[in-house]
Design an enzyme around this catalytic site. Structure first.
Site, PDB file in Angstrom:
ATOM      1  N   TRP A  85       0.832  -1.209   0.000  1.00  0.00           N
ATOM      2  CA  TRP A  85       0.000   0.000   0.000  1.00  0.00           C
ATOM      3  C   TRP A  85       0.860   1.249   0.000  1.00  0.00           C
ATOM      4  O   TRP A  85       0.498   2.262  -0.616  1.00  0.00           O
ATOM      5  CB  TRP A  85      -0.986  -0.012   1.174  1.00  0.00           C
ATOM      6  CG  TRP A  85      -1.924  -1.173   1.079  1.00  0.00           C
ATOM      7  CD1 TRP A  85      -1.996  -2.239   1.913  1.00  0.00           C
ATOM      8  CD2 TRP A  85      -2.906  -1.416   0.042  1.00  0.00           C
ATOM      9  NE1 TRP A  85      -2.958  -3.123   1.476  1.00  0.00           N
ATOM     10  CE2 TRP A  85      -3.525  -2.637   0.338  1.00  0.00           C
ATOM     11  CE3 TRP A  85      -3.309  -0.711  -1.087  1.00  0.00           C
ATOM     12  CZ2 TRP A  85      -4.532  -3.179  -0.471  1.00  0.00           C
ATOM     13  CZ3 TRP A  85      -4.308  -1.240  -1.890  1.00  0.00           C
ATOM     14  CH2 TRP A  85      -4.903  -2.465  -1.579  1.00  0.00           C
TER      15      TRP A  85
ATOM     16  N   ASP B 257      -0.834   6.771   6.652  1.00  0.00           N
ATOM     17  CA  ASP B 257      -1.944   5.870   6.351  1.00  0.00           C
ATOM     18  C   ASP B 257      -2.041   4.926   7.547  1.00  0.00           C
ATOM     19  O   ASP B 257      -1.188   4.072   7.750  1.00  0.00           O
ATOM     20  CB  ASP B 257      -1.628   5.104   5.055  1.00  0.00           C
ATOM     21  CG  ASP B 257      -2.683   4.044   4.737  1.00  0.00           C
ATOM     22  OD1 ASP B 257      -3.615   3.848   5.541  1.00  0.00           O
ATOM     23  OD2 ASP B 257      -2.556   3.409   3.666  1.00  0.00           O
TER      24      ASP B 257
ATOM     25  N   LYS C  54     -11.771  -1.652   8.720  1.00  0.00           N
ATOM     26  CA  LYS C  54     -10.916  -2.525   9.531  1.00  0.00           C
ATOM     27  C   LYS C  54     -11.228  -2.322  11.018  1.00  0.00           C
ATOM     28  O   LYS C  54     -11.802  -3.182  11.649  1.00  0.00           O
ATOM     29  CB  LYS C  54      -9.454  -2.254   9.216  1.00  0.00           C
ATOM     30  CG  LYS C  54      -9.162  -2.538   7.736  1.00  0.00           C
ATOM     31  CD  LYS C  54      -7.825  -2.044   7.300  1.00  0.00           C
ATOM     32  CE  LYS C  54      -7.655  -2.107   5.802  1.00  0.00           C
ATOM     33  NZ  LYS C  54      -7.776  -3.472   5.253  1.00  0.00           N
TER      34      LYS C  54
HETATM   35  N1  PMP Z   1      -4.032   1.345   3.011  1.00  0.00           N
HETATM   36  C1  PMP Z   1      -3.943   0.212   3.738  1.00  0.00           C
HETATM   37  C2  PMP Z   1      -2.923   0.154   4.839  1.00  0.00           C
HETATM   38  C3  PMP Z   1      -4.780  -0.857   3.443  1.00  0.00           C
HETATM   39  O1  PMP Z   1      -4.674  -1.987   4.163  1.00  0.00           O
HETATM   40  C4  PMP Z   1      -5.725  -0.753   2.398  1.00  0.00           C
HETATM   41  C5  PMP Z   1      -6.692  -1.839   2.045  1.00  0.00           C
HETATM   42  N2  PMP Z   1      -6.589  -3.024   2.634  1.00  0.00           N
HETATM   43  C6  PMP Z   1      -5.765   0.433   1.671  1.00  0.00           C
HETATM   44  C7  PMP Z   1      -4.914   1.464   2.014  1.00  0.00           C
HETATM   45  C8  PMP Z   1      -6.706   0.594   0.510  1.00  0.00           C
HETATM   46  O2  PMP Z   1      -7.985   0.774   0.955  1.00  0.00           O
HETATM   47  P1  PMP Z   1      -9.224   0.824  -0.050  1.00  0.00           P
HETATM   48  O3  PMP Z   1      -9.401  -0.544  -0.612  1.00  0.00           O
HETATM   49  O4  PMP Z   1     -10.372   1.245   0.822  1.00  0.00           O
HETATM   50  O5  PMP Z   1      -8.908   1.845  -1.092  1.00  0.00           O
END
Ligand code: PMP
Length: 355
Positions: free
Chosen positions: A100, A167, A191
């Site tokens: 990510w 994030d 989450k």
């Molecule tokens: N950042 C992190 C740390 C994640 O774990 C995730 C998704 N698991 C995301 C961003 C992306 O999130 P989304 O699918 O809601 O765009």
């Protein structure tokens, strides 16, 4: 009901689900379902005000932070941060600690330069990379507090004069931190906060005032969204309401207590894996996450067999991310120590049958 260790959408506390279910039938004696209340009326305003106040209280940040409830998930935040704060010709710093984080870097490259100040990519993201000296001219420094796919988590954070952006999707509200170290925090709800469909952004007003550094559509401009108190367009009322219910639950438990419990849960599961003749932990011990426990079977033949066995024993959501395989048990706040003990019992039972 199955015990769900999925990384997200994830398990929510049973009482939150009960209250949400009731509110779908009728919200607070209003004669309306929560799905029908107007987003510009006093009812929703009260939900938003309470949710914002709880976010500030739980993170222990003051009025100098704006709280926003946005759509588009973590992925949109990967783009909105540079759109708003990385001017053409400027450089933003990134710590590349997982998938990510790397996606966030990719998104930023459309708007300016990026500098990867530390990376553990070459070691398959087995640990949190170490940084040395953050250049003071960076537009901001971005990191991913907890790496959901690789099961690693920051223990301490860079000291820097540049705005710190994090994030915190897979760990917000799971531990006590000096959140006011950060200038912008974002976290997807699905989450540790609530259902999918809303993303929490907590941003220092001083950073907000620096943007946007380019002309943007109103819906992508943090300043405009903040002026409209998250109601520029129709917000996901139900997702925000469920998040409020969960924030009340979190306050009732206490973040300190949740952090201690999260530590116990993770310790129990890591100990079981470390002692296992069949499974091993993927992340380096010093970087291990208390939220996502990633492990693998020494022998591939056990991967599908264990997933199948776990499901037959009431456990779901432990398949590793499709990019890495293996297993991942996510231990967010709503998972109790007893739940983890049940997973441990299933692991032990499988080991006894297989060895
Ligand atoms: N950042 C992190 C740390 C994640 O774990 C995730 C998704 N698991 C995301 C961003 C992306 O999130 P989304 O699918 O809601 O765009």
């Amino acid at each position: 009901m199955l015990l769900n260790f999925d990384a997200g959408p994830a398990t929510l506390p049973r009482e939150v689900l009960d209250q949400a279910a009731k509110a779908i039938m009728e919200y607070d004696n209003t004669g309306l379902s929560i799905l029908e209340i107007p987003h510009r009326g006093a009812l929703f305003q009260a939900i938003l005000d309470e949710a914002n106040a709880l976010v500030r209280e739980l993170l222990n940040v003051e009025q100098e932070y704006e709280v926003l409830w946005l759509q588009g998930g973590g992925r949109l935040q990967f783009s909105m941060v540079p759109m708003n704060f990385l001017a053409e010709g400027q450089t933003a710093g990134y710590i590349d600690s997982g998938h990510w984080a790397a996606e966030a870097i990719k998104a930023a490259r459309l708007y300016g330069q990026t500098a990867t100040v530390a990376s553990s990519r070459e070691e398959r993201y087995k640990h949190i990379p170490q940084w040395a000296g953050i250049p003071p001219e960076l537009a901001y420094l971005h990191l991913t507090g907890n790496n959901t796919i690789f099961g690693t988590q920051f223990r301490h954070f860079p000291e820097t004069v540049v705005p710190l952006v994090a994030d915190m999707s897979s760990e917000l509200f799971s531990r006590v931190l000096d959140y006011d170290k950060f200038d912008l925090i974002y976290a997807v709800a699905q989450k540790n906060i609530g259902p999918a469909g809303v993303t929490l952004v907590v941003v220092k007003k001083a950073l907000l005032d620096k943007g946007p550094v380019r002309e943007l559509p109103e819906i992508l401009d943090y300043q405009v969204l903040s002026r409209h108190n998250s109601v520029l367009n129709t917000p996901p009322v139900f997702a925000i309401y469920c998040s409020l219910l969960n924030l009340r639950w979190i306050r009732g438990q206490g973040i300190k207590e949740l952090e201690a419990r999260n530590g116990e849960k993770a310790a129990l599961l890591y100990k079981t894996i470390d002692e296992s003749p069949l499974f091993y932990g993927v992340a380096d011990v010093a970087s291990r996450s208390s939220m996502n426990v990633c492990f693998r079977a020494y022998s591939e033949e056990y991967t599908a067999a264990f997933l199948d066995f776990a499901l037959k024993n009431g456990i779901t959501g432990i398949k590793g991310h499709r990019s890495v395989g293996g297993f991942r048990a996510s231990l967010y706040n709503a998972i109790s120590l007893e739940h983890v003990q049940q997973l441990v019992n299933v692991i032990r039972k499988f080991e006894a049958l297989a060895t």
